[in-house]
Design a protein around this motif. Sequence first.
Motif, short mmCIF file in Angstrom:
data_model
loop_
_atom_site.label_atom_id
_atom_site.label_comp_id
_atom_site.label_asym_id
_atom_site.label_seq_id
_atom_site.Cartn_x
_atom_site.Cartn_y
_atom_site.Cartn_z
N VAL A 171 14.74 118.71 61.59
CA VAL A 171 15.66 119.66 60.96
C VAL A 171 16.92 118.93 60.47
N GLU A 175 18.25 118.72 56.63
CA GLU A 175 19.62 119.11 56.27
C GLU A 175 20.31 118.00 55.50
N LEU A 208 13.40 123.90 55.17
CA LEU A 208 14.20 124.37 56.30
C LEU A 208 13.92 125.83 56.61
N ALA A 218 7.80 122.74 63.38
CA ALA A 218 8.73 121.65 63.69
C ALA A 218 8.24 120.79 64.84
#
Length: 285
Positions: A171, A175, A208, A218
Motif C-alpha cells: 500500500v 501511495e 489502492l 494485499a
Amino acid sequence: MTQTPPGTLYVVATPIGNLDDLSARAIRLLGGVARVAAEDTRHSARLLSHLGLNKPMLSLHEHNEARRIDTLDRYLAEGEDIALISDAGTPLISDPGFVLVRELRARNRHIVPVPGPCALITALSGAGLPTDRFVFGGFLPAKPGARRQALEGWKTREETLVFYESPHRIVHTLEALNEQLAERDVVLARELTKTFETFLHGSPASLLAQLADDPNQARGEFVVIVAGAPPAVQSKQQAIDADTLLDALLAEGVGVKQAAGVAARLFGGRKQTWYARLQAIKGEH
C-alpha cells in the motif's frame, strides 16, 4: 596418486510456488550433489523432502554469505559438487549468492547456472505491459523519503519498470507511485504460480481502491510492473537545429546515408527515420 578434480557449484532455480515448475535437470542435479547451500535450510529441507532427498545442508544468507566462502571453496576443492538455492526462484536475483559467485569465479571455480523459475520474468510474461525493454529495481527502499527519491530517479526511464514488494509495504508503494507516477499503467502480479495467483491492472489510485475493497488482495508477495515514461518529445528548437544540420550536410555534398548516420548519433532515433526525412528534404530542393 590421482588428485580428485574440483567440484562444481550449481546455481539452481527452484519453484516460486508451484512445485511442478522444478525442471527435470534441477531435480537430477539436486539428487547428485554432495551438499546444498540454502538461504533458509528449514524452508529448503521441505523441498528436498518433497523430492525424497536427504542432503547435508548449510545456510547461506545475507548475514553470513561472506563467511561461507572459504568453507564452500574448501568443499569444492575436495571434489564435492554443491547446489546453491534460494527460498524461491533464481538465486542472486534479489536473493543471496552474488558475493559467493563473484569470489568463487575469481578463484577459478567451476560454476554452472541451472535456469528455471524467476518471479520478475514470470510476471512480465503475463502482465500485458511492454517487455522489449525493461529495468529491474529489486525492492524499493522501506523508508518513505528514500522510496520517493528512488522513484524520482526511475520516473524518466522509458523502459517498463519492475520491482518486488512485500505485503506489508504494498500500500505504501502504491501511495508513492500515486504521488509521482499517477498517470502510469501499473500491474500487480501477486502469488505467482500459486492457487490465488492474481494480476491486477490500473492506475496507482485505482489499485489502492481495489486493495481497500478487498484486503485479501494485499496478501502474498508482489511483483510491481510500471509502464515506462512516454518517449521524450523533441523540442521545437532541436527540430529547427536538426533541419539546419540536414540542409547543411546535403549542401556540402554529404550522401543521404552518411547524413542519416550523423543525425542519428546527434539527435537519437533510427537511421531509417532520418534517411526518409533527408530524402524528403532533398526532394524539396
